[in-house]
Enzyme design. Structure first.
Site, PDB file in Angstrom:
ATOM      1  N   ALA A  66       0.788  -1.153   0.000  1.00 54.16           N
ATOM      2  CA  ALA A  66       0.095  -0.129  -0.003  1.00 54.16           C
ATOM      3  C   ALA A  66       0.831   1.273  -0.038  1.00 54.16           C
ATOM      4  CB  ALA A  66      -1.033   0.037   1.210  1.00 54.16           C
ATOM      5  N   ARG A  67       1.828   1.205   0.768  1.00 50.93           N
ATOM      6  CA  ARG A  67       2.365   2.638   1.223  1.00 50.93           C
ATOM      7  C   ARG A  67       3.518   2.997   0.062  1.00 50.93           C
ATOM      8  NH1 ARG A  67       5.491  -0.327   6.260  1.00 50.93           N
ATOM      9  NH2 ARG A  67       6.746  -1.422   5.095  1.00 50.93           N
ATOM     10  N   GLU A  68       3.813   2.200  -1.114  1.00 51.74           N
ATOM     11  CA  GLU A  68       4.782   2.093  -1.839  1.00 51.74           C
ATOM     12  C   GLU A  68       4.288   2.871  -3.074  1.00 51.74           C
ATOM     13  OE1 GLU A  68       6.286  -1.825  -2.451  1.00 51.74           O
ATOM     14  OE2 GLU A  68       6.848  -2.011  -0.234  1.00 51.74           O
ATOM     15  N   ARG A 122       0.900  -1.302   4.810  1.00 56.66           N
ATOM     16  CA  ARG A 122       1.661  -2.257   4.023  1.00 56.66           C
ATOM     17  C   ARG A 122       0.606  -3.344   3.231  1.00 56.66           C
ATOM     18  NH1 ARG A 122       6.654  -4.751   2.794  1.00 56.66           N
ATOM     19  NH2 ARG A 122       6.602  -7.028   2.736  1.00 56.66           N
ATOM     20  N   ASN A 138       2.584  -9.913  -0.795  1.00 56.34           N
ATOM     21  CA  ASN A 138       3.705 -10.567  -1.350  1.00 56.34           C
ATOM     22  C   ASN A 138       4.146 -11.631  -0.220  1.00 56.34           C
ATOM     23  OD1 ASN A 138       5.289 -10.287  -3.476  1.00 56.34           O
ATOM     24  ND2 ASN A 138       7.196  -9.291  -2.252  1.00 56.34           N
ATOM     25  N   ARG A 139       3.452 -12.063   0.489  1.00 57.19           N
ATOM     26  CA  ARG A 139       3.906 -13.591   1.256  1.00 57.19           C
ATOM     27  C   ARG A 139       2.704 -14.431   0.955  1.00 57.19           C
ATOM     28  NH1 ARG A 139       7.380 -10.404   1.436  1.00 57.19           N
ATOM     29  NH2 ARG A 139       8.874  -9.899   2.901  1.00 57.19           N
ATOM     30  N   HIS A 192       8.117  -2.409  -6.582  1.00 56.06           N
ATOM     31  CA  HIS A 192       7.905  -2.072  -5.371  1.00 56.06           C
ATOM     32  C   HIS A 192       8.767  -0.873  -5.099  1.00 56.06           C
ATOM     33  CE1 HIS A 192       6.009  -5.844  -3.330  1.00 56.06           C
ATOM     34  NE2 HIS A 192       6.440  -5.949  -4.779  1.00 56.06           N
ATOM     35  N   SER A 193       8.828  -0.289  -3.742  1.00 59.44           N
ATOM     36  CA  SER A 193       9.898   0.453  -3.233  1.00 59.44           C
ATOM     37  C   SER A 193      10.218   0.073  -1.944  1.00 59.44           C
ATOM     38  CB  SER A 193       9.488   2.001  -3.497  1.00 59.44           C
ATOM     39  OG  SER A 193       8.476   2.287  -2.544  1.00 59.44           O
ATOM     40  N   TYR A 194      11.494   0.362  -1.347  1.00 61.62           N
ATOM     41  CA  TYR A 194      12.434   1.185  -1.975  1.00 61.62           C
ATOM     42  C   TYR A 194      13.801   0.425  -1.945  1.00 61.62           C
ATOM     43  CZ  TYR A 194      13.366   2.299   3.097  1.00 61.62           C
ATOM     44  OH  TYR A 194      13.444   2.198   4.279  1.00 61.62           O
ATOM     45  N   TYR A 244      16.665 -10.396   1.435  1.00 67.39           N
ATOM     46  CA  TYR A 244      16.492 -11.279   2.488  1.00 67.39           C
ATOM     47  C   TYR A 244      15.611 -12.361   2.098  1.00 67.39           C
ATOM     48  CZ  TYR A 244      12.624  -7.686   2.628  1.00 67.39           C
ATOM     49  OH  TYR A 244      11.707  -6.736   2.210  1.00 67.39           O
ATOM     50  N   GLU A 267      12.837  -2.647  -6.914  1.00 69.27           N
ATOM     51  CA  GLU A 267      12.643  -1.737  -5.796  1.00 69.27           C
ATOM     52  C   GLU A 267      13.080  -0.485  -6.199  1.00 69.27           C
ATOM     53  OE1 GLU A 267      11.193  -2.498  -2.923  1.00 69.27           O
ATOM     54  OE2 GLU A 267      11.492  -4.801  -2.540  1.00 69.27           O
TER      55      GLU A 267
HETATM   56  O1  0X9 Z   1       9.574  -7.803   1.442  1.00 70.12           O
HETATM   57  C1  0X9 Z   1       9.156  -7.669   0.068  1.00 70.12           C
HETATM   58  O2  0X9 Z   1       8.026  -8.123  -0.038  1.00 70.12           O
HETATM   59  C2  0X9 Z   1       9.979  -6.811  -0.868  1.00 70.12           C
HETATM   60  N1  0X9 Z   1      10.238  -5.593  -0.128  1.00 70.12           N
HETATM   61  S1  0X9 Z   1       9.435  -4.425   0.135  1.00 70.12           S
HETATM   62  O3  0X9 Z   1      10.355  -3.538   0.855  1.00 70.12           O
HETATM   63  N2  0X9 Z   1       8.788  -3.768  -1.076  1.00 70.12           N
HETATM   64  O4  0X9 Z   1       8.180  -5.050   1.107  1.00 70.12           O
HETATM   65  C3  0X9 Z   1      11.030  -7.696  -1.326  1.00 70.12           C
HETATM   66  C4  0X9 Z   1      10.440  -8.875  -2.200  1.00 70.12           C
HETATM   67  C5  0X9 Z   1      11.712  -9.455  -2.735  1.00 70.12           C
HETATM   68  N3  0X9 Z   1      11.906 -11.123  -2.552  1.00 70.12           N
HETATM   69  C6  0X9 Z   1      12.542 -11.143  -1.507  1.00 70.12           C
HETATM   70  N4  0X9 Z   1      13.552 -10.642  -0.917  1.00 70.12           N
HETATM   71  N5  0X9 Z   1      12.678 -12.684  -1.171  1.00 70.12           N
HETATM   72 ZN    ZN Z   2       6.832  -3.869  -1.500  1.00 72.98          ZN
END
Ligand code: 0X9
Ligand code: ZN
Length: 305
Positions: A66-68, A122, A138-139, A192-194, A244, A267
């Protein structure tokens, strides 16, 4: 060059569609791919020349988090270029060789909430146990989904992975659309950001892809073109290694399940200074440079594939 509300974004898409239909060089068609918990329609725009059904396809989504806010803003810049700048040689190349599928805001409930209630929200806005709201879209994707790997099974966490994979309307809408259209889909970008990163899978493991060198190569071509524009430096690499681990993210699913070869997470700006609160005067330069990277990517893909 301001951050738009969701209804303004939908007006922009409606105009892009009707304006394109008055030309014979580009065709933009909107499609609703899902409806959120709060009842907002998730809209996609398909931009093509309408001349061949067999072109390679490129899919881009924004507004997962949301915040990006720079993310939807950049996807609108892409749409603007493809629909309104058709005399430009780069745009001609991109339209001659690819069909474009763009979802500017995958998570409109969260996006609106970040405008009206909590700027740093988020997740989406679907309710959970214990009175907590929101799943991290995104999970929530169903490829190696695992809340213990960079997500959370705590519904109050900002990283809540959902009770099951694809429990959320937003991730399901994207899954359904892509699986129905992934023939010839050669690239997937989730914006995405950032952090200024050009990331490729995997996000669930340290292991590298069999074809990681192909993804790395085109990412390097893209970020060097991007840097030429305004000097902005990007880091390229596997998302787990550079950033990560985050199992259940969408580029892992696009690569692992949908079989889209060039799947990336971008990002955008910046690195530390403003973070999610990127000032509006950076929308234009950020969009210009990332567009330059995307053009370079598309052209390199034509040579490479
Ligand atoms: O955490 C996330 O979902 C992404 N970063 S954010 O700051 N936009 O939230 C990164 C997702 C990329 N994938 C991995 N790092 N596994
Ligand atoms: Zn993101």
């Amino acid at each position: 060059h301001t951050y738009l509300r969701y209804d303004e974004i939908r007006n922009f898409l409606r105009n892009a569609e009707s304006d394109s239909l008055r030309t014979d060089v580009v065709r933009a068609e909107r499609k609703i791919i899902g409806t959120t918990y709060e009842g907002r329609e998730i809209e996609l725009i398909h931009i093509s020349k309408g001349d061949s059904p067999n072109k390679k396809k490129i899919f881009i989504d924004g507004g997962v988090h949301a915040r990006e806010w720079i993310s939807p803003a950049f996807t609108l810049y892409i749409i603007y270029q493809l629909v309104y700048n058709t005399s430009n040689d780069d745009v001609k190349t991109l339209l001659n060789h690819f069909d474009w599928y763009i979802v500017p805001v995958l998570n409109p409930d969260g996006y609106e909430y970040s405008h009206t209630q909590n700027r740093l929200w988020r997740k989406n806005r679907s309710p959970n146990r214990r009175g907590c709201v929101g799943t991290d879209v995104n999970r929530n994707f169903g490829y190696q989904w695992n809340p213990r790997l960079g997500g959370s099974s705590d519904p109050c966490s900002d990283l809540f992975s959902g009770n099951t994979s694809f429990s959320e309307e937003e991730s399901r809408a994207l899954q359904n659309f892509i699986l129905a259209n992934n023939d010839n889909m050669i690239a997937y970008f989730t914006v995405h950001s950032y952090g200024q990163l050009w990331l490729y899978p995997w996000g669930y493991t340290n292991a590298l892809l069999d074809d990681w060198m192909d993804l790395e190569h085109l990412a390097n071509v893209s970020v060097s073109a991007l840097r030429q524009k305004h000097g902005t430096q990007y880091t390229v690499g596997s998302s787990t290694r550079v950033l990560y681990s985050a199992a259940g993210n969408s580029h892992d699913w696009a690569k692992g399940e949908a079989g889209i070869k060039y799947s990336y997470t971008l990002e955008l700006r910046d690195k530390e200074q403003y973070g999610f609160l990127l000032p509006e005067d950076q929308i234009k330069p950020t969009s210009e440079e990332t567009w330059t990277g995307l053009v370079a990517f598309s052209k390199a893909l034509l040579l490479y594939e």
